[in-house]
Design a protein around this motif. Structure first.
Motif, short mmCIF file in Angstrom:
data_model
loop_
_atom_site.label_atom_id
_atom_site.label_comp_id
_atom_site.label_asym_id
_atom_site.label_seq_id
_atom_site.Cartn_x
_atom_site.Cartn_y
_atom_site.Cartn_z
N GLY A 11 0.46 -1.36 0.21
CA GLY A 11 0.04 0.53 0.16
C GLY A 11 0.72 1.37 0.38
O GLY A 11 0.85 2.43 -0.61
N LEU A 12 2.08 1.19 0.28
CA LEU A 12 3.19 2.73 0.98
C LEU A 12 4.06 1.91 0.93
O LEU A 12 4.40 1.25 1.88
CB LEU A 12 2.70 3.22 2.29
CG LEU A 12 2.90 4.81 2.47
CD1 LEU A 12 2.94 6.09 1.14
CD2 LEU A 12 2.65 5.65 3.83
N VAL A 13 5.27 2.69 0.25
CA VAL A 13 6.09 2.13 0.42
C VAL A 13 7.12 3.51 0.98
O VAL A 13 7.05 4.60 0.12
CB VAL A 13 6.94 1.59 -0.59
CG1 VAL A 13 8.80 1.46 -0.49
CG2 VAL A 13 6.49 0.24 -0.92
N ARG A 14 8.22 3.30 1.82
CA ARG A 14 8.60 4.70 2.50
C ARG A 14 10.11 4.24 2.11
O ARG A 14 9.71 2.81 2.30
CB ARG A 14 8.20 5.08 4.00
CG ARG A 14 7.05 5.21 4.26
CD ARG A 14 6.89 5.53 5.96
NE ARG A 14 7.46 7.21 5.58
CZ ARG A 14 7.61 7.47 7.08
NH1 ARG A 14 7.37 6.85 8.20
NH2 ARG A 14 8.48 8.68 7.02
N VAL A 15 11.00 5.08 1.70
CA VAL A 15 12.19 4.91 0.98
C VAL A 15 13.28 5.62 1.91
O VAL A 15 13.23 7.55 2.13
CB VAL A 15 12.43 5.33 0.15
CG1 VAL A 15 14.09 4.88 -0.58
CG2 VAL A 15 11.73 4.15 -0.71
N GLY A 16 13.94 5.32 3.30
CA GLY A 16 15.02 6.16 3.57
C GLY A 16 16.22 6.17 2.78
O GLY A 16 17.15 4.72 3.07
N VAL A 17 16.70 7.74 3.36
CA VAL A 17 18.20 7.76 1.95
C VAL A 17 19.07 8.68 2.18
O VAL A 17 18.66 9.05 3.03
CB VAL A 17 18.32 7.45 0.48
CG1 VAL A 17 17.45 6.00 0.19
CG2 VAL A 17 17.03 8.62 0.01
N PRO A 18 20.02 8.10 2.24
CA PRO A 18 21.34 9.44 2.84
C PRO A 18 20.49 10.62 1.74
O PRO A 18 20.30 10.79 1.40
CB PRO A 18 22.54 8.92 2.30
CG PRO A 18 22.55 7.66 2.23
CD PRO A 18 20.67 7.07 1.74
N GLY A 19 20.81 11.12 2.96
CA GLY A 19 20.44 12.20 1.93
C GLY A 19 20.99 13.17 0.72
O GLY A 19 20.45 14.27 -0.07
N SER A 20 22.60 12.98 0.43
CA SER A 20 23.60 13.20 -0.16
C SER A 20 22.75 12.27 -1.71
O SER A 20 22.59 12.97 -2.72
CB SER A 20 24.87 12.47 -0.40
OG SER A 20 24.94 10.88 -0.08
N THR A 47 18.73 12.76 -6.00
CA THR A 47 19.03 11.86 -7.73
C THR A 47 17.75 10.83 -7.51
O THR A 47 17.42 10.78 -8.26
CB THR A 47 20.19 11.13 -7.42
OG1 THR A 47 21.57 12.13 -6.47
CG2 THR A 47 20.69 10.50 -8.47
N LEU A 48 17.57 10.97 -6.40
CA LEU A 48 16.17 9.21 -6.51
C LEU A 48 14.52 10.18 -6.44
O LEU A 48 13.70 9.54 -7.09
CB LEU A 48 16.52 8.57 -5.29
CG LEU A 48 17.88 7.61 -5.25
CD1 LEU A 48 18.01 6.76 -4.17
CD2 LEU A 48 18.03 6.86 -6.28
#
Length: 536
Positions: A277-286, A290-291
């Motif tokens: 239903g919902l995908v949360r994506v945690g990535v480095p701020g840098s 880009t993503l």
């Protein structure tokens, strides 16, 4: 379906016969199930033609019965008898009454009629030999199969229980053995089909029931599941028309680094394609800029980083954002920097209130302590996360529920075993370490093995070099996480996703015309088609 040896299959049939299910009825059930599988997969209007290669054993009987049904359902059928069937006048009579044609090998000494029928058919059904063969092949059977194998444009082949010429225990195969596009196994998957070279000759392996009861004592020895389309579709979450995104859960993916930006994106897309239903994506701020624009359907969590890799401060950020998260994927694209190892340690320790102090040494706020007292959701740990996990003392005791997804190299790092030893007995290693560590283990590779702490094992009966490319592991990890988020328990999610993943890789290769050309994104692109095929 279950995996059985030849001896176990004979025991099951003997026990079923003693319980009132006669061998004739088993054959009748097998023939009907075979015909249904062939008709559903291959029938094309207005007509379709099939050449049945019929031997003298049970597989030949199954084939004749299936040919009779296919003739009744509008197929043009030809039975080619490679051996005389003693006492089967009734089967042949019923088949002829349905409009079927019969040709015996004794009427075709140079096999020219066999060659012509094969070239004219839309499908070949291989029911020559079964589980009782002795290699090498001899006589008419050897010559007939050799003639067919030389045909360049042979139509698709469906093997009855096993390709003729395969040893169903050892997996050895005669050189004349025809490669099947589909092998329809009766009641259970024969163990030899899951070994090379037989696996490469069996094509897609599909099992059908023949009426054997679930309570037969011999089933107790068949303790390994072999995933197939039916099992996969039965495991998928239902999708009622009045559902909403909350029905299908939320997953959080903490992934990526400056050197491996795409891992988070691949995992997130795969989770969505599995119906999350919902995908949360945690990535480095840098790498956020880009993503983020490449996946507008996701919500994004910017994680603290050091030179583009997730650092320890990110643990508290993740904890603050776990509300309503049903599954958490960690590891893809991390890299092996010490800062990310500290993040992993703090993430595991926070669930027991043992994490570091708040940033810059401030005393944690009350809501932070409340978050820290919670347990992590179900975890999927992949890629560099596994290698970093192996560096943490007693890591297996710090996790409540996890799916670990190592390839052989990562498994070597985690277990201390050599890759050669792992590959020499993948099933036993997966079973042992799933029980030792207390978590679900997905040992990736040709015929991926999925094992759980209770001792259950499932084999994915597919092998393709299409998946031997960067990023396909991230796709699988995202698929597993997405299914767990929707409510599947981890073992079920892992084996279902692994089967769908392999099937999508094979379809991608067929779509592109080359296994070498498949990229991880191509596998994701095929998931909707795979789901549609098995659900229709």
């Amino acid at each position: 379906m279950k995996r059985v040896s030849v001896a176990q299959m004979k025991a099951l049939e003997g026990q079923a016969d003693a319980s009132g299910l006669s061998y004739d009825q088993m054959m009748a059930n097998a023939g009907l199930a075979l015909a249904q599988a062939v008709h559903r997969r291959y029938f094309r209007r207005p007509t379709c033609s099939v050449l049945g290669l019929v031997g003298s054993g049970n597989n030949g009987g199954d084939c004749l019965i299936a040919l009779r049904y296919l003739a009744e359902w509008g197929w043009q059928t030809q039975a080619y008898l490679l051996k005389e069937r003693v006492g089967d006048e009734a089967l042949l009579t019923d088949y002829r009454k349905a409009g079927g044609q019969v040709l015996g090998v004794n009427e075709d000494h140079d096999f020219e009629k066999l060659r012509q029928h094969a070239l004219q058919a839309d499908l070949i059904m291989d029911g020559v030999l079964g589980t009782g063969i002795r290699l090498p092949l001899k006589g008419d059977i050897q010559h007939a199969l050799a003639v067919l194998k030389e045909i360049k444009d042979l139509p698709p082949v469906v093997a009855v229980d096993c390709p003729s010429g395969v040893d169903c225990d050892s997996g050895k195969a005669a050189k004349e053995c025809l490669r099947a596009d589909l092998t329809v196994c009766m009641a259970a998957i024969k163990a030899g089909l899951l070994k090379q070279p037989a696996l490469g000759l069996a094509g897609e392996i599909y099992a059908v029931g023949i009426g054997l009861g679930d309570n037969l004592p011999a089933w107790a020895e068949a303790d390994v599941d072999v995933m197939d389309a039916r099992m996969a579709v039965e495991n998928l979450p239902e999708r009622p028309a009045d559902s909403h995104k909350g029905t299908y859960g939320t997953c959080l993916i903490a992934a990526g680094s400056v050197n491996y930006c795409g891992a988070a994106l691949l995992a997130a897309r795969a989770a969505y394609r599995m119906g999350t239903g919902l995908v949360r994506v945690g990535v480095p701020g840098s790498i956020y800029d880009t993503l983020a624009g490449q996946l507008p359907e996701a919500t994004w969590l910017i994680l603290p980083h050091t030179s583009g890799v997730i650092n320890s401060e990110a643990a508290k950020v993740v904890w603050k954002n776990l509300e309503r998260v049903n599954a958490l994927l960690i590891g893809p694209g991390w890299g092996l920097e010490n800062e990310t190892k500290e993040f992993l340690e703090d993430l595991l320790n926070l669930q027991k209130g043992k994490g570091n102090a708040s940033p810059l040494g401030f005393v944690p706020e009350e809501h932070e302590l409340k978050n820290a007292s919670r347990k992590l959701p179900a975890l999927v740990i992949d890629a560099d996360g596994l290698k970093l996990l192996a560096q943490i003392e007693n890591w297996q005791d710090k996790i409540q529920t996890a799916v670990l997804t190592p390839h052989p190299g990562e498994m070597a790092v985690m277990s201390g075993l050599s890759i050669a030893k792992i590959q020499a007995d993948r099933e036993a290693i997966a079973r042992e370490y799933a029980q030792r560590w207390g978590h679900v283990l997905v040992l990736k590779g040709a015929m991926t093995i999925v094992a759980n702490p209770a001792g259950e094992v499932a084999i994915i009966p597919m092998a393709t070099s299409a998946l031997a490319t960067a990023g396909t592991g991230d796709v699988l990890a995202g698929m597993i996480t997405g299914l767990i988020a929707q409510g599947l328990e981890p073992y079920t999610a892992a084996k279902t996703a692994a089967w769908l993943h392999a099937r999508a890789g094979i379809k991608a290769a067929r779509q592109l015309g080359s296994e070498a050309s498949v990229m991880a994104g191509d596998v994701i692109a095929q998931l909707p088609q795979v789901l549609n095929e098995i659900s229709s």
